[in-house]
Design an enzyme around this catalytic site. Structure first.
Site, short mmCIF file in Angstrom:
data_model
loop_
_atom_site.label_atom_id
_atom_site.label_comp_id
_atom_site.label_asym_id
_atom_site.label_seq_id
_atom_site.Cartn_x
_atom_site.Cartn_y
_atom_site.Cartn_z
N LYS A 40 0.86 -1.23 0.12
CA LYS A 40 0.12 0.11 -0.02
C LYS A 40 0.82 1.28 0.04
O LYS A 40 1.82 1.42 0.75
CB LYS A 40 -0.89 0.03 1.27
CG LYS A 40 -1.90 1.15 1.33
CD LYS A 40 -2.89 0.82 2.61
CE LYS A 40 -4.23 1.94 2.46
NZ LYS A 40 -4.80 1.83 3.43
N GLY A 45 6.30 0.96 5.84
CA GLY A 45 7.13 -0.14 5.27
C GLY A 45 7.32 0.29 3.81
O GLY A 45 8.46 0.03 3.24
N CYS A 46 6.36 0.37 3.01
CA CYS A 46 6.35 0.56 1.59
C CYS A 46 6.95 1.71 1.32
O CYS A 46 7.61 2.00 0.24
CB CYS A 46 4.65 0.61 1.27
SG CYS A 46 3.89 -1.18 1.30
N THR A 47 6.83 3.00 2.09
CA THR A 47 7.50 4.30 1.90
C THR A 47 9.02 3.83 2.23
O THR A 47 9.79 4.42 1.07
CB THR A 47 7.11 5.17 3.04
OG1 THR A 47 5.70 5.37 2.65
CG2 THR A 47 7.97 6.50 2.77
N ALA A 50 10.01 2.16 -1.33
CA ALA A 50 10.20 3.02 -2.53
C ALA A 50 11.23 4.02 -2.35
O ALA A 50 12.00 4.27 -3.18
CB ALA A 50 8.86 3.55 -2.24
#
Length: 154
Positions: A40, A45-47, A50
């Site tokens: 998401k 974590g995704c940030t 990325a």
């Protein structure tokens, strides 16, 4: 759902990116691709993942890699995520869950003791001919690019 393995041909991808532009995995033929799946936009974590790819993007390009992120978020969500964190690579829209299903990364997850279905965090390295050369199932969000480099060095 078939589980992909090293040596398999990467399933075709035809999707739109965060700007509504059509993107096909075939567009990257002749280049190495880091195809990473994440749950998401705008989550910690995704940030981290990325931003790690962003921070290493120029050196990855210099080594012949392209980076593509995929999640089931909308074009608008991807565009906002890209703008907020200055992401220089394509984020593909997979709201119909076709890509996550084709790559076998849609599965059961658990959060706070509750089971649910979602996108598993997995990275595929694809060679110039479209063959999967590495699969990272245990992604270290803050070292995602380094994990790819370490695999290639071994």
């Amino acid at each position: 759902m078939k589980k992909l393995k090293v040596g398999d041909k990467a399933p075709a991808i035809n999707a739109t990116n965060q700007y509504g532009e059509k993107v096909s995995l075939a567009d990257y033929r002749g280049k190495k691709v880091i195809l990473y799946f994440y749950p998401k936009d705008n989550t910690p974590g995704c940030t981290a993942e990325a931003c790690n790819f962003r921070d290493n993007y120029e050196s990855l390009l210099a080594d012949g890699f392209e980076v593509i992120g995929v999640s089931i978020n909308t074009e608008r969500s991807h565009r906002n995520f890209t703008k907020k964190f200055d992401l220089p690579f394509n984020l593909l829209v997979d709201t119909d869950q076709k890509i996550v299903t084709d790559y076998g990364v849609w599965g059961e997850k658990m959060l706070f003791g509750r089971k649910y279905m979602g996108t598993l965090r997995v990275t595929f390295v694809i060679d110039e001919q479209g063959t999967i050369t590495h699969i990272i199932d245990k992604v270290d969000n803050e070292r995602a690019a380094q994990q790819v480099r370490e695999l290639l060095a071994s």
